[in-house]
Design an enzyme around this catalytic site. Structure first.
Site, PDB file in Angstrom:
ATOM      1  CB  THR A  29      40.845  37.564  36.948  1.00 52.71           C
ATOM      2  OG1 THR A  29      40.412  38.089  38.202  1.00 52.71           O
ATOM      3  CG2 THR A  29      41.753  35.967  37.637  1.00 52.71           C
ATOM      4  CG  ASN A  30      43.066  41.865  39.477  1.00 45.95           C
ATOM      5  OD1 ASN A  30      42.775  41.653  40.872  1.00 45.95           O
ATOM      6  ND2 ASN A  30      42.299  42.492  38.773  1.00 45.95           N
ATOM      7  CG  HIS A  31      47.303  37.274  42.225  1.00 44.86           C
ATOM      8  ND1 HIS A  31      46.772  36.324  42.441  1.00 44.86           N
ATOM      9  CD2 HIS A  31      48.525  37.505  41.427  1.00 44.86           C
ATOM     10  CE1 HIS A  31      47.565  35.236  41.475  1.00 44.86           C
ATOM     11  NE2 HIS A  31      48.417  35.952  41.308  1.00 44.86           N
ATOM     12  CB  SER A  32      41.830  42.225  43.849  1.00 45.17           C
ATOM     13  OG  SER A  32      40.896  42.672  44.797  1.00 45.17           O
TER      14      SER A  32
END
Ligand code: C5P
Length: 223
Positions: A29-32
């Protein structure tokens, strides 16, 4: 009496990260944080629009009056958005969609074994949701707004991305990285050129962006 800027409009928004499972307990996933997309959903609803928000995994309350669909992966986001897009006049893609997903989803948790202490992960490309919506035939295609988060050369990359995705308006996040923060500054790039919305809380920026979009929509040939 001032009419609401998006009265009678149907607006579809993607927000947040996506989560690409590796096995039942792990994923990419990512930090959005989803904050910008949720702020735009709120601002569009305030402006009188009927808003559908397709959200990846985030911990944010649903803005008042907004219809929310929760998804995890890019493929699920694509599958939710594509059938909905033709029923909407405006599509705002703020989601930080993972570019790749594991090529195979392991049915069971991948174990560390004596033979294989470090597994090899093969990746495959995710579908580009914004580009797919922007390619829908006229009459089914909403007016599309894309976002770009770049570390350098924002104007050049935003112009290139606007062309590549085939969208009328591309919005660049002016650095430094804005993930999770409550403030942002935006660069709006369209066929006419570029205008900056200076650093402000995300809800203030979202309201200004909605006004900018509404003005362009009023002049758009197909909506
Ligand atoms: O290509 P890039 O990911 O930088 O483009 C960002 C824009 O495209 C954002 O508006 C994002 O929501 C959208 N996007 C998408 N589906 C993808 C990748 C990006 O809708 N698979």
């Amino acid at each position: 009496f001032q009419p609401k800027l998006l009265a009678g409009r149907r607006v579809l928004i993607t927000a947040g990260p996506t989560f690409e499972p590796i096995d039942p307990v792990r994923g990419i996933t990512n930090h959005s944080s989803g904050k910008m997309g949720f702020a735009i959903a709120r601002a569009a609803a305030e402006a009188g629009a009927e808003v559908t928000l397709v959200a990846g995994p985030v911990h944010l309350p649903t803005p008042a009056g907004v219809r929310r669909l929760n998804v995890q992966s890019a493929q699920q986001m694509f599958d939710a958005v594509l059938p909905l897009a033709p029923q909407h006049g405006l599509f705002v893609a703020t989601a930080a969609v993972a570019d790749w997903r594991p090529a195979a989803l392991a049915g069971e948790k991948i174990k560390k074994t004596a033979e294989q202490r470090v597994p090899t992960l093969s990746l495959t490309e995710n579908p580009d949701i914004l580009a797919a919506v922007a390619r829908l035939p006229a009459g089914q295609r909403p007016w599309c707004v894309g976002f770009a988060a770049e570390s350098h050369d924002l104007l050049r990359h935003a112009r290139e991305k606007r062309e590549r995705k085939g969208v009328p308006l591309l919005v660049g996040n002016i650095g430094p990285a804005t993930f999770g923060q409550d403030d942002n500054a935006l660069l709006l790039v369209d066929a006419q050129g570029a205008v900056e919305l200076p650093r402000a809380p995300k809800l203030t920026l979202a309201r200004a962006l909605v006004a900018e979009i509404a003005r362009r929509l009023a002049n758009a040939p197909t909506f």
